[in-house]
Enzyme design. Sequence first.
Site, PDB file in Angstrom:
ATOM      1  N   ASP A   1      16.869  -6.880 -13.604  1.00  0.00           N
ATOM      2  CA  ASP A   1      18.398  -7.241 -13.067  1.00  0.00           C
ATOM      3  C   ASP A   1      18.648  -8.669 -13.100  1.00  0.00           C
ATOM      4  O   ASP A   1      19.753  -9.187 -13.197  1.00  0.00           O
ATOM      5  CB  ASP A   1      18.496  -6.616 -11.732  1.00  0.00           C
ATOM      6  CG  ASP A   1      18.370  -5.115 -11.731  1.00  0.00           C
ATOM      7  OD1 ASP A   1      18.806  -4.371 -12.646  1.00  0.00           O
ATOM      8  OD2 ASP A   1      17.638  -4.596 -10.762  1.00  0.00           O
TER       9      ASP A   1
ATOM     10  N   HIS B   1       9.248  -6.576  -7.586  1.00  0.00           N
ATOM     11  CA  HIS B   1       9.181  -5.189  -8.119  1.00  0.00           C
ATOM     12  C   HIS B   1       8.074  -4.591  -7.298  1.00  0.00           C
ATOM     13  O   HIS B   1       7.052  -4.898  -7.035  1.00  0.00           O
ATOM     14  CB  HIS B   1       9.050  -5.250  -9.711  1.00  0.00           C
ATOM     15  CG  HIS B   1       9.263  -3.810 -10.169  1.00  0.00           C
ATOM     16  ND1 HIS B   1       8.411  -2.796 -10.280  1.00  0.00           N
ATOM     17  CD2 HIS B   1      10.421  -3.323 -10.661  1.00  0.00           C
ATOM     18  CE1 HIS B   1       9.127  -1.720 -10.642  1.00  0.00           C
ATOM     19  NE2 HIS B   1      10.226  -2.106 -11.046  1.00  0.00           N
TER      20      HIS B   1
END
Length: 374
Positions: free
Chosen positions: A309, A258
């Site tokens: 996700d 991320h």
Amino acid sequence: MNETIYRPGLEGIVAGQTSISSIADGLRYRGYPIEQLAQHSSFEEVAYLVLHGELPTQGQLDQFRNQIGQAMELPEEITATLRSIPPGVPMMDVMRTGASLLGHWDEQAQDISTEATLAKAVRLVARLPLVMCYRHRLRQGQQVVPPRKDQSLAYNILWMLRDQEPQPDHVRALDVTLILYVEHEFNASTFTARVVASTLSDLHSAVTAAIGALKGPLHGGANERVLDYLLKLRSPEEAAQWVGQALQRKERIMGFGHRVYRTGDPRAAILAPYCEQLAAQTGNQPMEAVAARIEQEVRQQKNIPPNVDYPAGRLYYYLGLAVDLYTPLFVISRTVGWSAHVLEQQAANRLIRPRARYVGAQPRDYVPLEQRRE
Ligand SMILES: CC(C)(COP(=O)(O)OP(=O)(O)OC[C@H]1O[C@@H](n2cnc3c(N)ncnc32)[C@H](O)[C@@H]1OP(=O)(O)O)[C@@H](O)C(=O)NCCC(=O)NCCS
């Protein structure tokens, strides 16, 4: 121009102010920790909070749910268009077209007042699930299933896709993913929406552009890509081998890493137990075992934790949803966040227009065509 503030990808650059969410110390929507919202609230309650700034009272929530329920309908022309789009068109492209089409049948489409934008946001959130579910049924040669207006959005998504009463724990698991996807500060799609809003364009335009940004595998598209490898790896041993080889080839493992959360995405931790539970219930423990091993290897070899996700993709798979619906589900939820950002941008607007560092050809004069060499 001050060259020192240039960073590729605008990494670490503060590009605006927001009061909608913060990610510096865990994720909070309007100050409330995501863990508490995921545990105690519903998607509708969180949508109200994000759009209006405060948690609703019971009366406000009932009214908000009612507004969404009443707006759950599609003009016949849109359903006909969904039927006529060629069969292989990616579902995210259909969502992008759907958001734009919905504007054509929205009487307030061009009205950028706060009141109209809020009303349009509710209609988009209510109708985008219909675009997704109707298109899914139609492409399979099935009849569309009209929504049950007195039920939640999560209930209706499962109901309209399957034409079957969904199990309450499935509705809840889907609802939690929708809560977690609602809002995330200045991510690529939200920033896109704000750039569009900053030109004094309208909400449907902003959401349509944002869907285009969310589609990419480095952003929302990752929740579908997770299944590319999870479906092909048959055992934890095979998974470990694959991770080693993929990292050696310098490939990015979808669902990991991320830009902002370097030590872990709090949303991934919230979803993990839902995944485990659903996997056990639906006979998908082998995939969970493969997923656990991949996580262990990526952490060990690269020190990169999973993002939201990674569990979301698995959870949707365990719910039996078609893989190309995963990013459209993200769209449905994030429409709330995009809309809140459009409202915030409009409330204190300044055209977003950054500068570029020029690295092209030196100044030169035009060469007439006949003097140019082949
Ligand atoms: C999200 C993402 C784009 C953020 O990337 P970023 O901020 O540009 O990260 P960086 O490019 O600074 O990465 C730092 C290092 O980690 C590596 N890395 C980051 N994410 C990785 C991943 N998913 N798999 C393997 N390596 C990864 C980079 O290759 C780089 O390695 P290096 O230093 O050896 O070159 C990136 O983590 C990624 O591509 N993830 C996969 C897609 C995804 O899941 N997206 C959803 C995000 S919610």
